[in-house]
Write an enzyme that holds these catalytic residues in place. Structure first.
Site, PDB file in Angstrom:
ATOM      1  NE  ARG A 103      20.869  43.902  19.838  1.00 29.13           N
ATOM      2  CZ  ARG A 103      20.776  45.199  20.339  1.00 29.13           C
ATOM      3  NH1 ARG A 103      21.788  45.625  20.883  1.00 29.13           N
ATOM      4  NH2 ARG A 103      20.039  46.029  19.698  1.00 29.13           N
ATOM      5  CE  LYS A 138      37.675  43.130  42.238  1.00 30.93           C
ATOM      6  NZ  LYS A 138      37.060  43.697  43.269  1.00 30.93           N
ATOM      7  CE  LYS A 170      43.644  40.881  45.813  1.00 32.73           C
ATOM      8  NZ  LYS A 170      43.598  42.336  45.802  1.00 32.73           N
ATOM      9  CD  GLU A 200      44.776  43.546  49.130  1.00 34.40           C
ATOM     10  OE1 GLU A 200      44.358  43.725  48.298  1.00 34.40           O
ATOM     11  OE2 GLU A 200      44.361  42.847  50.111  1.00 34.40           O
ATOM     12  CG  ASP A 221      41.958  46.423  50.266  1.00 35.34           C
ATOM     13  OD1 ASP A 221      41.515  46.880  49.360  1.00 35.34           O
ATOM     14  OD2 ASP A 221      41.454  45.558  50.987  1.00 35.34           O
TER      15      ASP A 221
END
Length: 283
Positions: A103, A138, A170, A200, A221
């Site tokens: 597994r 992410k 950002k 960004e 963005d």
């Protein structure tokens, strides 16, 4: 792009943690009770649906850490495209160890192959343009190195591995610093000459401010293809252009056609479906 394997020193702690989670405090009590200690088997890893393979090193290590007497013979390498029914590898050794490691090995192989598969789909969608597909940060906590490797196996590129790799200013950095220009100025004053700076931007006005000061890359963005084309013209080759935000397999081609250098996608790591791979008796 050459797909270089990850060092064992990177993979082994991750695989050990996964095995420890699965074995608990008493180990595989089912296999110990049902399977004779001296029984040996050869089983095959089989793709049950089409996709791209990634994660064989982690799968092989899962078996080896359970029992060093287990061997894994690869019939296909990471990065290979498979169709349903293709045999990926043959695993041989003590049957108890094979069932104990099954597994964990398949979890790694299925998950990473799923990432490689969706990445390959995105790469195919932008074929014929200059755009490359890149992943983001992410990622599943603890699995970043493996998941970013799987993106490379699917033909994609890696964005930052960590916050320390490069400056990426950002929207919240911009808001707190007092604007795009001030954020870039502070970043340039705060890092060394070897560190690249990306900012960004949400609007073409912000982009113009960034280009007036100068940066290495701009993250465009949530812009439409038309806005991206205008943005590419504004940049004029003075910085790397990266499109990001809600990009799907259906929209990737139009975004790539705008002329951007990169398309960054988060869901290729955090939401890729597992590729169905089984461990079966050869037949």
């Amino acid at each position: 792009m050459i797909l270089s394997p990850l060092p064992r020193l990177v993979i082994e702690p991750i695989v050990r943690t996964a095995l420890g989670e699965d074995l608990g405090l008493a180990g595989d009590i089912t296999s110990a009770a049902v399977i004779p200690a001296d029984h040996h088997s050869s089983l095959v890893m089989v793709a049950r649906q089409p996709g791209v393979i990634a994660g064989l090193d982690a799968a092989e290590l899962a078996f080896a850490l359970v029992d060093p007497a287990i061997s894994l013979a690869r019939h296909l390498p990471d990065g290979a495209a498979v169709k349903a029914g293709d045999v990926i590898a043959t695993v041989s050794g003590p049957s108890r160890g094979l069932l104990t490691g099954e597994r964990t090995a398949l979890n790694f192989l299925g998950h990473l192959s799923g990432i490689a598969t969706v990445t390959a789909g995105l790469v195919a969608a932008v074929s014929g343009t200059k755009a490359s597909i890149a992943c983001s940060r992410k990622t599943t906590p603890g699995l970043r190195a493996l998941e970013k490797y799987a993106v490379r196996a699917g033909g994609g590129m890696n964005h930052r591995f960590a916050l320390s790799d490069a400056v990426l200013i950002k929207d919240n950095h911009v808001a707190i610093a007092g604007g795009v220009a001030e954020a870039i100025r502070l970043a340039r004053a705060g890092v060394g000459h070897m560190v690249k700076i990306e900012v960004e931007v949400d609007t073409l006005d912000q982009l113009r401010q960034a280009m007036d000061i100068g940066v290495d890359a701009v993250l465009l963005d949530n812009m439409t293809p038309a806005q991206l084309r205008e943005a590419v013209d504004i940049v004029g080759g003075r910085a790397i252009t990266e499109a990001s935000g809600r990009i799907t397999l259906a929209t990737a081609a139009a975004i790539a056609a705008s002329g951007v250098d990169l398309i960054s996608v988060g869901w290729c790591t955090h939401s890729a479906p597992t590729l169905d791979i089984g461990l079966d008796a050869p037949g």
